[in-house]
Design a protein around this motif. Structure first.
Motif, short mmCIF file in Angstrom:
data_model
loop_
_atom_site.label_atom_id
_atom_site.label_comp_id
_atom_site.label_asym_id
_atom_site.label_seq_id
_atom_site.Cartn_x
_atom_site.Cartn_y
_atom_site.Cartn_z
N ILE A 168 -33.03 20.55 26.65
CA ILE A 168 -33.35 19.51 27.61
C ILE A 168 -34.86 19.30 27.75
N ARG A 169 -35.65 20.21 27.21
CA ARG A 169 -37.10 20.02 27.31
C ARG A 169 -37.58 18.81 26.52
N HIS A 170 -36.77 18.35 25.57
CA HIS A 170 -37.07 17.11 24.87
C HIS A 170 -36.64 15.94 25.77
N GLU A 171 -37.55 15.04 26.04
CA GLU A 171 -37.27 13.94 26.96
C GLU A 171 -36.09 13.10 26.51
N THR A 172 -35.96 12.91 25.22
CA THR A 172 -34.88 12.06 24.72
C THR A 172 -33.50 12.72 24.85
N ASN A 173 -33.45 14.03 25.08
CA ASN A 173 -32.17 14.72 25.22
C ASN A 173 -31.66 14.74 26.65
N LYS A 174 -32.49 14.42 27.62
CA LYS A 174 -32.10 14.54 29.03
C LYS A 174 -30.91 13.68 29.41
N PRO A 175 -30.81 12.42 28.94
CA PRO A 175 -29.63 11.63 29.34
C PRO A 175 -28.30 12.27 28.95
N HIS B 235 -28.58 0.67 26.13
CA HIS B 235 -29.80 1.30 26.62
C HIS B 235 -29.42 2.28 27.72
N LEU B 236 -29.70 3.55 27.51
CA LEU B 236 -29.13 4.61 28.35
C LEU B 236 -29.62 4.56 29.79
N ASP B 237 -30.93 4.46 30.00
CA ASP B 237 -31.46 4.46 31.36
C ASP B 237 -30.95 3.27 32.16
N SER B 238 -30.79 2.13 31.53
CA SER B 238 -30.24 0.97 32.23
C SER B 238 -28.79 1.19 32.60
N LEU B 239 -28.01 1.79 31.69
CA LEU B 239 -26.61 2.07 31.99
C LEU B 239 -26.48 3.11 33.10
N ILE B 240 -27.35 4.11 33.09
CA ILE B 240 -27.31 5.13 34.14
C ILE B 240 -27.65 4.51 35.50
N THR B 241 -28.63 3.61 35.51
CA THR B 241 -28.99 2.94 36.75
C THR B 241 -27.83 2.09 37.28
N MET B 242 -27.17 1.35 36.38
CA MET B 242 -26.04 0.55 36.81
C MET B 242 -24.88 1.43 37.28
N ALA B 243 -24.70 2.59 36.65
CA ALA B 243 -23.65 3.51 37.10
C ALA B 243 -23.95 4.02 38.50
N HIS C 192 -28.12 25.62 15.36
CA HIS C 192 -28.79 24.44 14.83
C HIS C 192 -29.39 23.65 15.99
N TYR C 193 -30.65 23.29 15.87
CA TYR C 193 -31.37 22.60 16.94
C TYR C 193 -31.57 21.13 16.55
N PHE C 194 -31.30 20.23 17.52
CA PHE C 194 -31.36 18.81 17.27
C PHE C 194 -32.14 18.11 18.39
N ARG C 195 -32.45 16.85 18.14
CA ARG C 195 -33.15 16.04 19.13
C ARG C 195 -32.82 14.57 18.87
N TYR C 196 -32.60 13.82 19.95
CA TYR C 196 -32.37 12.38 19.83
C TYR C 196 -33.69 11.68 19.53
N ASP D 202 -34.57 5.55 40.02
CA ASP D 202 -34.88 6.43 38.89
C ASP D 202 -33.63 7.26 38.58
N PRO D 203 -33.17 7.31 37.32
CA PRO D 203 -31.98 8.09 36.99
C PRO D 203 -32.08 9.56 37.37
N ARG D 204 -33.28 10.07 37.50
CA ARG D 204 -33.43 11.48 37.87
C ARG D 204 -33.39 11.70 39.38
N MET D 205 -33.31 10.60 40.16
CA MET D 205 -33.21 10.72 41.61
C MET D 205 -31.74 10.71 41.99
N ARG D 206 -31.32 11.72 42.71
CA ARG D 206 -29.92 11.79 43.09
C ARG D 206 -29.77 11.97 44.60
N ASN D 207 -30.85 11.80 45.35
CA ASN D 207 -30.81 11.94 46.80
C ASN D 207 -30.59 10.57 47.43
#
Length: 638
Positions: free
Chosen positions: A329-336, A279-287, A240-244, A574-579
């Motif tokens: 993960i190709r769906h942008e909303t699924n990446k978090p 809000h996911l991106d804000s929580l990831i940034t604070m983490a 079953h395939y889903f998307r946020y 940026d949450p995708r930056m880990r360096n």
């Protein structure tokens, strides 16, 4: 319904069950008399029949409509408990509610329209799966057979190895097994007290949180605001395939986040969380901020809060623990989801909850068959730390129905360690296994022949300083520093960075030394072995392109990166930056003045609470007169 009538009905039901348990099958066919307990029995399925004669309903039953409703519920529960046969045998006299003529006609016509459609069509219109076992009795033996075949086919396709046991997802249960309930309870009490002082001026938020499996919600978390949802896309090949999905309110919060991130305004992101606490991106940034500031407890709390929001948004068909759901993960909303699950695995590992981390890693691997986060290079380590040796062997042999995993450096060495412990713990069972299965020494010998570079990296990383290791590494087979295959070199670095701590055990060091000496003796006997294994390496990793380059070695490391306080003053990443180097460079460019907060004409109480935030800077006399609009001119050029 009065208590007297309820007791009477329950008593009649008990007498009815005792009567039919002692009677013979011939007595079941006889019609009970008016004084028999069966006279008050009710068949709940008669309520679905619209063409019955109303003369069978007594006036007393018609006047007590509420009593009939509750009796029907009780009889339905009895039917579920005792099965179809016992429920039907206890209902020889039919009972139904008497409705008004107008309501009967309306309900009858509506029911007829619904029942005209097949049940599978109705379920399909609701985006639900038909259950073959439930439909077999309604659709005849032929359809039941087809449903059974489809069910068996689905079981064959379903990756049972990646089924998650929800009871092991709770890290608190594992901590209680390790440290005891009293220690964990005391820690949780102190943690909740400190958290309640940080939120809402020391007042504790009292509300019922939703029950979740990935994390346990804290009392100080805000109530789930429904800011996320999930949609069902399709069913293909048993998955079953889903998307946020983001509603309009979340989209507006995302725009505000992008604006705050573009000018590196951490205060703006904090204000977003005041109005949109999930809000996911804000929580990831604070983490990320708390992690680099050294406050790992607050960082883990932000990650857990994000996972809580994601789980609350799960679709009813999202049976994620069965391993048959895909969240590409190709769906942008699924990446978090992938970023947070991977971070959660690392947090659990650092806390020593290896069993819980293994279950989360299995979940992460099952969500996307392409494995974008590299869970395959983490799951063997967690299996060894959690002492799940049998499962790891079964996984290595059965994953994707082949044994290609044995060629990866992490699995080739981890499976030999797995066999080593199984031979020590259950020698009698190992002796009874198939004679064709290799023992631990043979498996480690094959791993060293296939990946000789691993030995040198392990000796340097552990480190192993005994003199005999120097002698072993001087051999020409273990001497090279690179394999010449970029993807293989990268996988070896990932394995050594993640698994080197396992080789600090003295028994494994002895096992590795003895096997390495056997490899040297075998090479001295037959020089062609080295060439044969070199051909296997090139054939298995023939691609010149490093397909695993997106997996950073630092993500698989135990070391915790930190940044100086001055670099975190206006930290936004940026949450995708880990360096870490890029983070510090973007957060604190040269010759850039620190942004300051104005305190003129503001409430003293508001300034007091704001000053507790580590990223707030009120400046000094030298900062007066600075044009705030020009503070980011240099950064905008980037």
């Amino acid at each position: 319904m009065s208590a007297r009538l309820l007791k009477k009905v329950l008593k009649e039901q008990e007498e009815l069950l005792q009567h039919y348990s002692q009677s013979s099958t011939t007595e079941d066919e006889q019609d009970p008399g008016p004084s028999s307990p069966a006279a008050s029995s009710i068949n709940p399925f008669d309520l679905l029949i619209d063409d019955e004669d109303d003369s069978q309903i007594s006036p007393q039953q018609d006047n007590d409509q509420e009593a009939v409703d509750e009796i029907s519920v009780d009889m339905h529960k009895q039917f579920v408990r005792n099965g179809t046969k016992s429920a039907i045998s206890t209902s020889n006299k039919k009972l139904k509610k008497k409705k008004k003529k107008k309501e009967r006609e309306n309900s009858s016509s509506t029911t007829d329209k619904i029942l005209d459609k097949p049940l599978d069509v109705l379920l399909e219109s609701l985006s639900l799966d038909t259950i073959p076992s439930a439909l077999s009795s309604l659709q005849g033996p032929e359809k039941a057979k087809n449903g059974a075949e489809e069910r068996n086919c689905g079981k064959q396709r379903m990756p049972s190895l990646l089924e998650v046991d929800p009871k092991y997802l709770n890290a608190g249960n594992e901590l209680r097994r390790i440290f005891g309930s009293k220690v964990v309870k005391s820690f949780e009490k102190n943690n909740q007290a400190s958290s309640s002082r940080q939120v809402r001026g020391g007042r504790r938020v009292n509300h019922l949180s939703r029950k979740t499996y990935l994390v346990s919600p804290s009392d100080h978390w805000p109530r789930w605001d429904g800011s996320l949802s999930m949609e069902f896309l399709e069913t293909r090949n048993g998955y079953h395939y889903f998307r946020y999905v983001h509603p309009p309110s979340y989209v507006e919060a995302q725009k505000a986040y992008e604006a705050a991130r573009s000018i590196h305004d951490l205060n703006g992101i904090a204000s977003i969380l005041l109005h949109h606490p999930y809000h996911l991106d804000s929580l990831i940034t604070m983490a990320e901020y708390f992690k680099f500031a050294g406050d790992h407890e607050m960082s883990s709390d932000a990650v857990a809060k994000s996972l809580y929001a994601l789980e609350c948004a799960w679709h009813p068909m999202f049976t994620v623990f069965q391993g048959n759901c895909q969240l590409k993960i190709r769906h942008e909303t699924n990446k978090p989801m992938f970023t947070l699950l991977f971070t959660h695995v690392k947090n659990l590992d650092r806390r020593g909850c290896h069993r819980s981390a293994l279950e989360v890693c299995k979940l992460l691997l099952s969500l996307d068959s392409d494995d974008p986060m590299g869970a395959l290079f983490f799951i063997d380590y967690l299996s060894l730390r959690a002492q799940e040796y049998t499962w790891l062997e079964r996984f290595g042999e059965s994953y994707k129905n082949d044994t290609s995993l044995w060629l990866f450096p992490n699995f080739s060495f981890s499976l030999s360690i797995c066999r080593f412990y199984l031979e020590r713990e259950e020698p009698s069972k190992v002796d009874n296994l198939d004679a064709t299965r290799a023992n631990s020494s043979d498996l480690l010998k094959q791993a060293l022949m296939l990946h000789p570079l691993v030995l040198k990296r392990i000796v340097e990383k552990v480190p192993l300083k005994e003199q005999f290791w120097v002698h072993i590494l001087k051999h020409s087979f273990f001497l090279p520093d690179q394999t010449g295959i970029p993807s293989l070199d990268h996988l070896i670095n990932l394995y050594v960075e993640r698994n080197y701590i396992i080789w600090r055990i003295p028994d494994l060091q002895k096992f590795l030394r003895e096997t390495a000496q056997l490899v040297i003796e075998a090479l001295e006997t037959d020089q062609n072995d080295a060439k044969d294994w070199a051909c296997v390496r090139k054939e298995a990793f023939s691609s010149e392109k490093n397909e695993y380059a997106h997996l950073l070695v630092s993500d698989f490391s135990d070391s915790l990166s930190t940044a100086p306080p001055e670099a975190l003053q206006d930290f936004v990443v940026d949450p995708r930056m880990r360096n870490v180097q890029n983070i510090i460079q973007h957060a604190n460019p040269p010759d850039r003045q620190q942004p300051t907060q104005e305190i003129a004409n503001r409430s003293a109480l508001a300034v007091l609470f704001e000053s507790m935030l580590p990223w707030v800077n009120y400046g000094d006399e030298r900062d007066v007169g600075v044009d705030e609009g020009n503070q980011f001119d240099e950064h905008d050029d980037h």
